[in-house]
Design an enzyme around this catalytic site. Structure first.
Site, PDB file in Angstrom:
ATOM      1  N   ASP A 199       5.041  -5.695  -9.250  1.00 38.12           N
ATOM      2  CA  ASP A 199       3.654  -5.981  -8.895  1.00 38.12           C
ATOM      3  C   ASP A 199       2.689  -5.543 -10.014  1.00 38.12           C
ATOM      4  OD1 ASP A 199       1.878  -6.734  -6.605  1.00 38.12           O
ATOM      5  OD2 ASP A 199       1.180  -4.663  -6.807  1.00 38.12           O
TER       6      ASP A 199
ATOM      7  N   LYS B 239       0.015  -6.311 -15.290  1.00 38.70           N
ATOM      8  CA  LYS B 239      -1.013  -6.229 -16.339  1.00 38.70           C
ATOM      9  C   LYS B 239      -1.896  -4.999 -16.174  1.00 38.70           C
ATOM     10  CE  LYS B 239      -4.647  -9.039 -14.191  1.00 38.70           C
ATOM     11  NZ  LYS B 239      -5.351 -10.329 -14.190  1.00 38.70           N
TER      12      LYS B 239
ATOM     13  N   TRP C 214       0.835  -1.198   0.000  1.00 41.73           N
ATOM     14  CA  TRP C 214       0.000   0.000   0.000  1.00 41.73           C
ATOM     15  C   TRP C 214       0.874   1.255   0.000  1.00 41.73           C
ATOM     16  CZ3 TRP C 214      -3.909  -1.806   4.337  1.00 41.73           C
ATOM     17  CH2 TRP C 214      -4.743  -2.810   3.788  1.00 41.73           C
TER      18      TRP C 214
ATOM     19  N   ARG D  69       0.019 -15.980   5.514  1.00 46.82           N
ATOM     20  CA  ARG D  69       1.129 -15.094   5.859  1.00 46.82           C
ATOM     21  C   ARG D  69       1.543 -15.291   7.317  1.00 46.82           C
ATOM     22  NH1 ARG D  69      -1.596 -10.058   2.639  1.00 46.82           N
ATOM     23  NH2 ARG D  69      -1.553 -11.050   0.601  1.00 46.82           N
TER      24      ARG D  69
ATOM     25  N   GLU E 184       4.579  -9.754 -12.276  1.00 46.63           N
ATOM     26  CA  GLU E 184       3.360 -10.473 -11.909  1.00 46.63           C
ATOM     27  C   GLU E 184       2.254 -10.152 -12.920  1.00 46.63           C
ATOM     28  OE1 GLU E 184      -0.049 -10.431  -8.398  1.00 46.63           O
ATOM     29  OE2 GLU E 184       0.878  -8.606  -9.130  1.00 46.63           O
TER      30      GLU E 184
END
Ligand code: NAG
Ligand code: NAG
Ligand code: NAG
Ligand code: NAG
Ligand code: NAG
Ligand code: NAG
Length: 535
Positions: free
Chosen positions: A227, A230, A104, A367, A251
């Site tokens: 990250d 696309k 973020w 995680r 990615e």
């Protein structure tokens, strides 16, 4: 806040002199271990700090903690460590928790101090270099994060992206069949909106290109992971990757080979192998998993991608459910975990797989705090990864063309896939633990008659037959990875059992149906748009 604003000018007197940036060729021989910095190791090495994953809060892992665990990672043979994004993130709590994962972004010119200081990060990188390891930094270009969706008004807390003109007009990504929508609208939700930067704007382009150049020069990262590739126009990437000047893996979260292959052609040489990820999981997630769909995909990739040997192969990562969330048969797990090492591409392993972490359906469940495992180096999977990495590097040293030789399917049955990647040959099975002995005969292999082969997993030697075929016994569903015994220099492979290796491989074909599955050129399932990359 630590200012990274003057990175460009600092580059000359920085760590750059030490940097051994990895290019594609250097990366081919590497194996990557992915950590979430917040979840890997505590600064003082303590292993009792609680971490409730469901709270989605920072748990206290740091660069300093990671630096103390380099030998643990190197002990499995991994030589590149992919860390979480390093830049400062939005603070505070949201319905999606805190920014502990690092995705973020708030200000690309400042560091996320939760993971440690600039000095701690530089220290991690130099300690890794001293052990001949590299650090791969994760970078986010597509967006910054905000809690004020729709009426986001950027300001100085966003570093260089302080003006509305630097963002696309607000809209949600809601139509994965519309590439403009995918590229120019925002991901996320009304609690955490991933505000979409206008990566068509030359000013934004220039800021990112000089930022990545300075970041690599200043810190000496060996590689980058990118990250949400696309979600940015394809032709943004070549200049960015060029400015980085190091290996970059992107990615592109999509299972359709032509969609992902277009990024290798037009954006960056390496992308994660999502097209194989889905059939890989499906092939090994039960003893009736679809093996032919996996073998078809392996073949499809070689005709769809420019270069399958640059793909990033993985079974688990932070965005997807761990394989062990739904599978607990140790042999199915071991076979699936072997695939990324024995097919074309660079293997990536997500921390905790060697400790049997099971994760869950929801992303935060995958995680876990690594320190709670006590970094046990005696687990079967810890040793298994060590064997696979040793085998790859010994083969690569004996025959450097190993890394660029394209894999092919030597044979496939309802339950087995035999992958030939000379000089390596692997037989993976989904029969599962306790399935007894099953034999198969492999023909048309790349070996001469009467070649001694060593199975690097079971540490037994076998021999090809006079007609160059090989009789293989799949015992209790175990994976086998054969290499020519003559290439096992200094007995590095199976060193602890080298003197005890026995001869096996006598053919007992009774009861085994060599059901060769014809390769059907079927339609691919389009998996575009099934996933929303949030963090
Ligand atoms: C953040 O919010 C989540 C969900 O509302 C909650 O479970 C968690 O305890 C909160 N964390 C902190 C540090 O306040
Ligand atoms: C800047 O933006 C952030 C995030 O929207 C907000 O929390 C902060 O109050 C703003 N600061 C100023 C000076 O407007
Ligand atoms: C935005 O950032 C640029 C570059 O850091 C700075 O020159 C400019 O003054 C900032 N503008 C505003 C409105 O804060
Ligand atoms: C595709 O998405 C863009 C951005 O949201 C939108 O402007 C455009 O109308 C969409 N095109 C179609 C055909 O839906
Ligand atoms: C196995 O994978 C297939 C295909 O993705 C899926 O339909 C099935 O639900 C999975 N089974 C398990 C037990 O996870
Ligand atoms: C396995 O996958 C192939 C190729 O995708 C498909 O044609 C076949 O129907 C699948 N088999 C089963 C049992 O689902």
């Amino acid at each position: 806040m630590l200012s990274l604003a003057t990175l460009g000018s600092l580059a000359v007197c920085s760590l750059a002199g030490l940097a051994q940036a990895y290019d594609n060729d250097a990366m081919r021989s590497k194996a990557v271990y992915q950590v979430l910095t917040d979840r890997f190791a505590t600064s003082d090495g303590s292993t009792t700090q609680p971490c409730d994953v469901s709270a989605m809060s920072y748990c206290g892992g740091t660069y300093k903690g990671l630096a103390g665990k380099l030998d643990y990672i190197k002990g499995m043979g991994f030589d590149v460590i992919w860390i979480s994004p390093i830049v400062s993130n939005i603070g505070g709590n949201t319905s999606l928790g805190e920014s502990y994962h690092g995705y973020w972004t708030q200000d690309i010119y400042s560091l996320n101090e939760a993971f440690g200081s600039e000095a701690d990060l530089k220290d991690l990188i130099s300690q890794a270099k001293a052990k001949d390891m590299g650090i791969m930094v994760d970078v986010v270009v597509n967006h910054v994060a905000a809690t004020a969706s729709g009426n986001f008004i950027p300001n100085d807390s966003y570093g260089p992206f302080n003006s509305t003109a630097q963002y696309h007009p607000f809209c949600w990504v809601d139509d994965y069949n519309n590439q403009t929508n995918v590229e120019q609208c925002s991901l996320g939700n009304t609690d955490v909106t991933l505000q979409d930067l206008d990566t068509e704007d030359p000013n934004v382009v220039q800021i990112f290109n000089s930022w990545i150049k300075g970041l690599i020069a200043d810190y000496g990262f060996e590689a980058i992971r990118i990250d949400t590739v696309k979600h940015v126009r394809k032709d943004f990437w070549p200049a960015f990757v060029d400015a980085a000047g190091v290996y970059a893996v992107g990615e592109v979260l999509d299972g359709y080979p032509p969609y992902v292959a277009a990024y290798q052609k037009q954006s960056m040489d390496s992308v994660f192998n999502y097209p194989v990820y889905f059939p890989l999981k499906a092939a090994f997630n039960s003893t009736s998993g679809n093996m032919s769909a996996l073998s078809e995909m392996v073949t499809t990739l070689t005709t769809t991608f420019d270069d399958t040997t640059m793909l990033g192969n993985f079974l688990d990562n932070h965005d997807n459910s761990r394989f062990e969330a739904t599978v607990n048969d140790k042999m199915l797990i071991m076979n699936a975990a072997t695939f990324p090492f024995v097919s074309d591409g660079i293997p990536y392993v997500y921390y905790g797989q060697e400790q049997g972490f099971t994760g869950g359906e929801i992303d935060y469940e995958n995680r876990e705090a690594m320190w709670l495992s006590n970094f046990n180096t005696e687990t079967d999977m810890y040793k298994h990864f060590g064997k696979l990495n040793t085998a790859r590097s010994v083969m690569g040293q004996a025959q450097p063309s190993f890394y660029t030789t394209k894999a092919s399917i030597a044979d496939s049955t309802d339950s087995e896939i035999a992958i030939s990647k000379p000089p390596m040959l692997s037989v993976l099975s989904n029969r599962g633990a306790g399935s007894g002995s099953n034999t198969m005969k492999l023909n048309n292999l790349a070996y001469d008659a009467n070649t001694q082969l060593l199975d690097v997993i079971g540490c037994k030697t076998y021999s090809t037959n006079g007609d160059k075929s090989l009789d293989v016994t799949v015992q209790d569903g175990a994976p086998q990875v054969f290499v020519p015994a003559s290439l096992n220099q200094d007995n590095k492979i199976c060193s602890s059992t080298a003197t005890g290796s026995s001869s096996g491989g006598d053919s007992k074909s009774a009861g085994f149906v060599d059901a060769k599955i014809p390769v059907v050129a079927g339609a691919m399932t389009v998996l575009a748009g099934l996933f929303l990359t949030m963090f």
